[in-house]
Design an enzyme around this catalytic site. Structure first.
Site, PDB file in Angstrom:
ATOM      1  N   GLU A   1       0.840  -1.203   0.000  1.00  0.00           N
ATOM      2  CA  GLU A   1       0.000   0.000   0.000  1.00  0.00           C
ATOM      3  C   GLU A   1       0.873   1.250   0.000  1.00  0.00           C
ATOM      4  O   GLU A   1       2.038   1.199   0.391  1.00  0.00           O
ATOM      5  CB  GLU A   1      -0.954  -0.013   1.201  1.00  0.00           C
ATOM      6  CG  GLU A   1      -0.301  -0.334   2.518  1.00  0.00           C
ATOM      7  CD  GLU A   1      -1.339  -0.667   3.606  1.00  0.00           C
ATOM      8  OE1 GLU A   1      -1.377   0.071   4.594  1.00  0.00           O
ATOM      9  OE2 GLU A   1      -2.091  -1.649   3.451  1.00  0.00           O
TER      10      GLU A   1
ATOM     11  N   LYS B   1       2.758   4.559   1.012  1.00  0.00           N
ATOM     12  CA  LYS B   1       3.201   5.111   2.292  1.00  0.00           C
ATOM     13  C   LYS B   1       2.985   6.623   2.223  1.00  0.00           C
ATOM     14  O   LYS B   1       3.731   7.346   1.564  1.00  0.00           O
ATOM     15  CB  LYS B   1       4.666   4.793   2.538  1.00  0.00           C
ATOM     16  CG  LYS B   1       5.150   5.284   3.884  1.00  0.00           C
ATOM     17  CD  LYS B   1       6.511   4.712   4.222  1.00  0.00           C
ATOM     18  CE  LYS B   1       6.953   5.122   5.608  1.00  0.00           C
ATOM     19  NZ  LYS B   1       7.028   6.563   5.793  1.00  0.00           N
TER      20      LYS B   1
ATOM     21  N   ASP C   1       2.993  10.385   3.088  1.00  0.00           N
ATOM     22  CA  ASP C   1       3.945  11.209   3.834  1.00  0.00           C
ATOM     23  C   ASP C   1       3.181  12.263   4.626  1.00  0.00           C
ATOM     24  O   ASP C   1       2.957  13.369   4.175  1.00  0.00           O
ATOM     25  CB  ASP C   1       4.923  11.874   2.863  1.00  0.00           C
ATOM     26  CG  ASP C   1       6.128  12.422   3.597  1.00  0.00           C
ATOM     27  OD1 ASP C   1       6.347  12.023   4.763  1.00  0.00           O
ATOM     28  OD2 ASP C   1       6.851  13.251   3.026  1.00  0.00           O
TER      29      ASP C   1
ATOM     30  N   TYR D   1      -4.996   3.034   7.905  1.00  0.00           N
ATOM     31  CA  TYR D   1      -4.288   1.868   7.359  1.00  0.00           C
ATOM     32  C   TYR D   1      -4.175   0.679   8.305  1.00  0.00           C
ATOM     33  O   TYR D   1      -3.553  -0.313   7.972  1.00  0.00           O
ATOM     34  CB  TYR D   1      -2.897   2.265   6.850  1.00  0.00           C
ATOM     35  CG  TYR D   1      -2.033   2.970   7.882  1.00  0.00           C
ATOM     36  CD1 TYR D   1      -1.587   2.314   9.010  1.00  0.00           C
ATOM     37  CD2 TYR D   1      -1.657   4.298   7.696  1.00  0.00           C
ATOM     38  CE1 TYR D   1      -0.800   2.958   9.945  1.00  0.00           C
ATOM     39  CE2 TYR D   1      -0.871   4.949   8.623  1.00  0.00           C
ATOM     40  CZ  TYR D   1      -0.450   4.275   9.755  1.00  0.00           C
ATOM     41  OH  TYR D   1       0.321   4.913  10.679  1.00  0.00           O
TER      42      TYR D   1
ATOM     43  N   LYS E   1      11.390   2.766   0.567  1.00  0.00           N
ATOM     44  CA  LYS E   1      11.482   4.220   0.386  1.00  0.00           C
ATOM     45  C   LYS E   1      11.984   4.533  -1.015  1.00  0.00           C
ATOM     46  O   LYS E   1      13.001   3.979  -1.443  1.00  0.00           O
ATOM     47  CB  LYS E   1      12.454   4.823   1.419  1.00  0.00           C
ATOM     48  CG  LYS E   1      11.955   4.751   2.854  1.00  0.00           C
ATOM     49  CD  LYS E   1      10.737   5.599   3.050  1.00  0.00           C
ATOM     50  CE  LYS E   1      10.759   6.650   4.087  1.00  0.00           C
ATOM     51  NZ  LYS E   1      11.699   6.894   5.051  1.00  0.00           N
TER      52      LYS E   1
ATOM     53  N   CYS F   1      28.600  40.618   8.779  1.00  0.00           N
ATOM     54  CA  CYS F   1      27.196  40.271   8.545  1.00  0.00           C
ATOM     55  C   CYS F   1      26.707  40.963   7.269  1.00  0.00           C
ATOM     56  O   CYS F   1      26.857  42.178   7.128  1.00  0.00           O
ATOM     57  CB  CYS F   1      26.353  40.705   9.740  1.00  0.00           C
ATOM     58  SG  CYS F   1      24.592  40.620   9.421  1.00  0.00           S
TER      59      CYS F   1
ATOM     60  N   CYS G   1      24.007  43.809   8.439  1.00  0.00           N
ATOM     61  CA  CYS G   1      24.322  45.012   9.211  1.00  0.00           C
ATOM     62  C   CYS G   1      25.802  45.370   9.195  1.00  0.00           C
ATOM     63  O   CYS G   1      26.193  46.420   9.693  1.00  0.00           O
ATOM     64  CB  CYS G   1      23.832  44.873  10.649  1.00  0.00           C
ATOM     65  SG  CYS G   1      24.819  43.732  11.621  1.00  0.00           S
TER      66      CYS G   1
ATOM     67  N   CYS H   1      26.149  36.534  13.526  1.00  0.00           N
ATOM     68  CA  CYS H   1      26.345  37.975  13.595  1.00  0.00           C
ATOM     69  C   CYS H   1      26.339  38.342  15.081  1.00  0.00           C
ATOM     70  O   CYS H   1      25.532  37.836  15.843  1.00  0.00           O
ATOM     71  CB  CYS H   1      25.196  38.666  12.865  1.00  0.00           C
ATOM     72  SG  CYS H   1      25.101  40.420  13.210  1.00  0.00           S
TER      73      CYS H   1
ATOM     74  N   CYS I   1      21.259  43.993  14.968  1.00  0.00           N
ATOM     75  CA  CYS I   1      21.235  43.664  13.535  1.00  0.00           C
ATOM     76  C   CYS I   1      19.792  43.630  13.033  1.00  0.00           C
ATOM     77  O   CYS I   1      18.958  42.927  13.584  1.00  0.00           O
ATOM     78  CB  CYS I   1      21.897  42.305  13.308  1.00  0.00           C
ATOM     79  SG  CYS I   1      21.759  41.730  11.608  1.00  0.00           S
TER      80      CYS I   1
HETATM   81  S1  IVH Z   1       1.830   0.778   8.937  1.00  0.00           S
HETATM   82  C1  IVH Z   1       3.280  -1.103  12.757  1.00  0.00           C
HETATM   83  N1  IVH Z   1       0.919   1.769   6.665  1.00  0.00           N
HETATM   84  O1  IVH Z   1       4.814   5.464   8.058  1.00  0.00           O
HETATM   85  C2  IVH Z   1       3.088  -0.553  11.412  1.00  0.00           C
HETATM   86  N2  IVH Z   1       2.298   3.140   8.014  1.00  0.00           N
HETATM   87  O2  IVH Z   1       7.458   4.497  10.090  1.00  0.00           O
HETATM   88  C3  IVH Z   1       2.774   0.864  11.474  1.00  0.00           C
HETATM   89  N3  IVH Z   1       2.639   5.383   7.136  1.00  0.00           N
HETATM   90  O3  IVH Z   1       4.507   5.826  11.506  1.00  0.00           O
HETATM   91  C4  IVH Z   1       2.714   1.578  10.224  1.00  0.00           C
HETATM   92  N4  IVH Z   1       1.424   5.156   5.322  1.00  0.00           N
HETATM   93  O4  IVH Z   1       2.959   7.137  10.023  1.00  0.00           O
HETATM   94  C5  IVH Z   1       1.667   1.983   7.762  1.00  0.00           C
HETATM   95  N5  IVH Z   1       0.017   2.510   4.681  1.00  0.00           N
HETATM   96  C6  IVH Z   1       0.750   2.736   5.764  1.00  0.00           C
HETATM   97  C7  IVH Z   1       1.385   3.979   5.993  1.00  0.00           C
HETATM   98  C8  IVH Z   1       2.156   4.131   7.140  1.00  0.00           C
HETATM   99  C9  IVH Z   1       2.176   5.975   6.026  1.00  0.00           C
HETATM  100  C10 IVH Z   1       3.542   6.004   8.124  1.00  0.00           C
HETATM  101  C11 IVH Z   1       3.126   5.853   9.537  1.00  0.00           C
HETATM  102  C12 IVH Z   1       4.291   5.239  10.266  1.00  0.00           C
HETATM  103  C13 IVH Z   1       5.406   5.469   9.314  1.00  0.00           C
HETATM  104  C14 IVH Z   1       6.404   4.329   9.309  1.00  0.00           C
END
Ligand code: IVH
Length: 668
Positions: A116, A118, A120, A226, A314, A408, A411, A426, A431
Site C-alpha cells: 500500500e 506510504k 507522507d 491503514y 522508500k 554580517c 548590518c 552575527c 542587527c
Molecule cells: S503501517 C506497525 N501503513 O509510516 C506498522 N504506516 O514508520 C505501522 N505510514 O509511523 C505503520 N502510510 O505514520 C503503515 N500505509 C501505511 C502507511 C504508514 C504511512 C507512516 C506511519 C508510520 C510510518 C512508518
C-alpha cells in the site's frame, strides 16, 4: 418534557444521521448525492435547533467538528497498544532480505504480501468507544501521544460514529495535506508576506498542532486509515480483512492496495510506482509491504521499534543536474548566517527548484562546492532541496571558491564562529535581520499571539522606523498604523487592540517570545511556573535553573547570557514599563474562573486523581459539582467503569468528557 422539545430532539437526531451520511458520501466516497446548498440547509437547520436547545448538543454532533475552544496545550494520552514505526528498505536487495527473513520465520508456509502507499504525513490514532469517536492522538513516542481530538474532528472523513459495531476500537492512520491544498496555503502565505512551509507534511503537522481548532479546520486536512491498533470482540484473520472492516466501519481507506505472493512481483510493483507517484494528489514517500496473515504477523512479532512483518520501501530521492549561479547568505533570528545556493532552475519531484540549502561553511568545504559548479541537486521526501555532490569533471577552471563573509551581510557587524559550533553568527543584537526575525517571533501565535502583526506589517514598521525592537510595538499610535500602506482604519484599530491585549499574556508566553536561544515553549512554561515572576527568573543563578529537572546547562547558560546583554535588559525594561505582564498567574490564586456557571457530574474511576481532587479542581475554577445528572448538567466527566449516570447523560444529550478531555478543559 414539552412536546416541542420532544419533536426537536427527534428532528435533531434525524438531521445528524442525514448529515453524517452525506459527510460519508462526500468525504470518504467522493460521491455526493446532494448539492452543497442542500447540505448547508441541513447544517443550518441543525444549528438552529441546537441554538434553541443547547442541551441537545453532544460532542459528536456534526456541528461540533469545529467546536472545541483553543487550548493552552495538549493533554497527553497513553495509546491502547504501542504505535510502532517501520523499518526501511532502500534497494531490491533489502526487499529480498526482508522476504528471506519472513519466509524463514514461517518455515515454508505460503506468504501473501499486501502493498500500500506510504503516505507522507503524520501518524495518528483514533479511539472509538461504543461506536463514538472519543479520542484522537498523535504518535508521540509510540507509547504516549498528545490529545488532538478537537483538531482531528475537523477532518470530515473521520467518522464521528462507526457504521458497524465495535465496543472498543483504536485505529491508526496517516493525516496529510493534499498537494493542491498545500500549494494554495503557501500562495496565501506568500501574499501575506508570511514564511513558506517546506512541504505538505510540515504543513499538516503544523495544522494538527494548532491550538485553535478553527485554524486547523481551515487547513483542509485529510486522512487514510491503514490499520487497527486495538479491537475487542471481533476476530480478523488478515490485513486485507482488517482493511475491509475499516472500510465498512466508515473509514477512508486507500484504494491503491495490491496483494502479491512473490517478492519479485512486489519489487516490480514498487519500481512501477516510483515514476507514477507524482501523478497522485498527495505525497507518498514509498510503499509499505505487510505480511497479510495476522497469524503469521503474530509469529513474526516485533522489535522494540518496528514489526518484523512489515517494511517500508522508500523511493530514492529525485536528483537532477544543474549549476550553482551564486551563493547567498541569510541571517536568521538567532543571528546564524546560512549559505544558500542559487541554482539554475531545474525540475525536481514535480516542482521547479531554484535554491538549495548549503547548511553551513563546513559542508561547503567538505563537498568543495564552488560558484559556477555543475552539481547534482536532490529533493528527498519533499523537503528543502540540497546539493548532493559536485561533478568535478565539468569544471572549466572559471569556478570561484566561496568563503563565509567576515561581516554580517545585513548590518556589517563582525561575525563569529563559537568554539565547537558549525554555525557562524552575527554578533550585533541590533542587527536588523535579527530584529526582524525576532519581532516576527515575538508576535507569533505561540508567543505573544498578536493577531494581524505578520512579517509584511513588521517590515513596514521597521522601514518607517516606527519600531526597532518589540518594546516599540507598545508605543505605536493609531496614527502611526494608519500611515502604513495597506492598513485601513479597521485593521489599524484591530491591530492596536491586539497589541494592547498581548500585555495580559502569561509570563510563559512572554519568556518564549523573548526568543532566548534554546528556550522553546515548553522550557518557557516550566521556567515561568517555577520562578513565578520575570524578576526572579532574571535574578536566578544557573544552578537554580539546572535544579529544575527539565532544564539543562545549555538552556541555563543561554538564559544567563541573554539577560547579561545590556541591550536585552533595556528592551525588557521598556516592555515592563509599557505594561506587559511579567507575573505568572498561579493556578490557585488566579481568580481565573474558567468554568464559571458550568455544572459537572463525575462518574467512574479517574486515573490521575481522586474524585475529591477532581471536584476541587472544578470548584477552584468557578464551576459547580453536582451528584446527579439532569438537564441542567453541562458535562459528565466519565472515568473507567462508569455507572448509570453515563446512560442518563447520553439520553439527555449531556456532553460527556473522558479524563483527557476533562484535563484539557481544566488547562492541566
Ligand atoms: S503501517 C506497525 N501503513 O509510516 C506498522 N504506516 O514508520 C505501522 N505510514 O509511523 C505503520 N502510510 O505514520 C503503515 N500505509 C501505511 C502507511 C504508514 C504511512 C507512516 C506511519 C508510520 C510510518 C512508518
Amino acid at each position: 418534557m414539552d412536546a416541542e422539545y420532544g419533536k426537536a430532539r427527534l428532528r435533531v437526531e434525524e438531521l445528524r444521521r442525514e448529515i453524517e451520511e452525506h459527510d460519508y458520501r462526500y468525504y470518504v466516497f467522493d460521491d455526493p448525492v446532494i448539492s452543497d446548498e442542500e447540505y448547508d440547509r441541513l447544517i443550518r437547520e441543525l444549528e438552529r435547533y441546537e441554538k434553541l436547545y443547547p442541551e441537545l448538543i453532544t460532542p459528536f454532533s456534526p456541528t461540533q467538528r469545529v467546536g472545541g475552544k483553543p487550548g493552552q496545550g495538549f493533554a497527553t494520552v497513553a495509546h491502547m497498544a504501542p504505535m510502532l514505526s517501520l523499518a526501511n528498505a532502500f534497494s531490491n536487495e533489502e526487499l529480498n532480505d526482508f522476504d528471506r527473513r519472513v519466509r524463514a520465520a514461517v518455515s515454508g508456509e505460503k506468504v501473501e504480501y499486501v502493498v500500500e502507499p506510504k503516505i507522507d504525513g503524520l501518524a495518528v490514532s483514533l479511539r472509538y468507544t461504543d461506536g463514538n469517536f472519543i479520542l484522537g492522538a498523535t504518535r508521540g513516542d509510540g507509547e504516549i501521544g498528545e490529545d488532538i481530538t478537537n483538531n482531528l474532528k475537523t477532518i470530515k472523513s473521520i467518522p464521528l460514529h462507526l457504521r458497524c459495531y465495535a465496543a472498543r476500537l483504536e485505529v491508526r492512520g496517516e493525516v496529510y495535506m493534499a498537494k493542491e491544498t498545500f500549494a494554495r496555503l503557501n500562495n496565501a502565505r506568500s501574499e501575506a508576506g508570511e514564511q513558506l512551509l517546506a512541504n505538505p507534511r510540515n504543513a499538516a503537522a503544523g495544522s494538527l498542532r494548532q491550538l485553535d481548532p478553527r485554524v486547523a479546520a481551515q487547513r483542509s486536512l485529510n486522512i487514510f486509515i491503514y490499520g487497527i491498533g486495538f479491537i475487542e470482540d471481533i476476530t480478523i484473520q488478515s490485513h486485507t480483512q482488517a482493511l475491509k472492516f475499516l472500510k465498512d466501519a466508515g473509514f477512508r481507506v486507500n484504494p491503491l492496495i495490491d496483494v502479491f505472493d512473490e517478492i519479485s512481483d512486489v519489487i516490480a510493483y514498487c519500481r512501477e510506482w516510483q515514476g507514477k507517484r507524482f501523478a497522485l494528489p498527495y505525497v507518498i514517500d514509498g510503499l509499505v509491504i505487510k505480511v497479510n496473515s495476522l497469524g503469521q504477523q503474530e509469529r513474526l512479532g516485533a522489535t522494540m521499534k518496528s514489526p518484523r512483518w512489515a517494511v517500508a520501501f522508500k523511493f530514492p530521492p529525485e536528483q537532477a543536474m544543474t549549476k550553482v549561479k551564486k551563493i547567498i547568505v541569510r541571517v536568521g533570528r538567532t543571528g546564524v548566517l546560512t549559505p544558500t545556493a542559487v541554482l539554475e532552475p531545474v525540475l525536481l519531484a514535480g516542482t521547479r527548484v531554484t535554491r538549495a540549502t548549503l547548511h553551513n561553511e563546513d559542508l561547503i568545504k567538505l563537498k568543495d562546492i564552488r560558484i559556477g559548479d555543475t552539481v547534482i541537486a536532490q529533493k528527498a521526501g519533499d523537503v528543502i532541496p540540497e546539493v548532493v555532490e559536485v561533478i568535478k569533471e565539468k569544471r572549466t577552471g572559471q569556478e570561484e571558491i566561496w568563503r563565509m563573509p567576515e561581516r554580517c551581510p545585513v548590518c556589517g557587524s563582525q561575525t563569529v564562529r563559537p568554539e565547537g559550533e558549525a554555525a557562524v553568527r552575527c554578533t550585533s543584537m541590533a542587527c536588523p535581520a535579527q530584529s526582524r526575525e525576532g519581532l516576527i517571533h515575538f508576535a507569533s501565535r505561540n508567543a505573544m499571539d498578536i493577531i494581524g502583526l505578520g512579517p509584511a506589517i513588521i517590515d513596514q514598521l521597521l522601514e518607517a522606523k516606527l519600531i526597532n525592537d518589540p518594546s516599540g510595538l507598545y508605543n505605536l499610535s493609531y496614527e502611526d498604523l494608519i500611515s502604513l500602506e495597506r492598513l485601513g482604519p479597521k485593521s489599524a484599530r484591530n491591530l492596536l487592540d491586539a497589541i494592547n491585549k498581548s500585555k495580559e499574556n502569561s509570563l510563559a508566553r512572554f519568556v518564549f517570545a523573548l526568543g532566548i536561544r534554546h528556550v522553546g515553549e515548553k522550557a518557557a512554561r516550566i521556567l515561568a511556573d517555577h520562578f513565578g515572576t520575570l524578576d526572579n527568573l532574571m535574578a536566578a543563578k544557573e544552578e537554580e535553573m539546572t535544579a529544575i529537572p527539565e532544564i539543562g546547562p545549555k538552556i541555563a547558560e543561554s538564559i544567563r547570557d541573554f539577560f547579561a546583554v545590556e541591550q536585552n535588559r533595556r528592551i525588557i525594561d521598556k516592555l515592563v514599563r509599557a505594561g506587559v505582564n511579567t507575573f505568572e498567574k498561579r493556578k490557585d490564586q488566579t481568580g481565573n474562573k474558567l468554568l464559571a456557571g458550568l455544572t459537572f457530574v463525575i462518574t467512574g474511576t479517574l486515573g490521575g486523581y481522586t474524585r475529591q481532587e477532581a471536584q476541587e479542581f472544578i470548584r477552584e475554577r468557578g464551576g459547580n459539582v453536582s451528584s446527579s445528572v439532569s438537564r441542567s448538567t453541562d458535562f459528565l466527566v466519565c472515568g473507567e467503569n462508569p455507572g448509570s449516570k453515563y446512560e442518563k447523560a447520553f439520553a439527555l444529550g449531556v456532553k460527556v468528557l473522558n479524563e483527557e478531555q476533562f484535563k484539557a478543559m481544566l488547562g492541566m
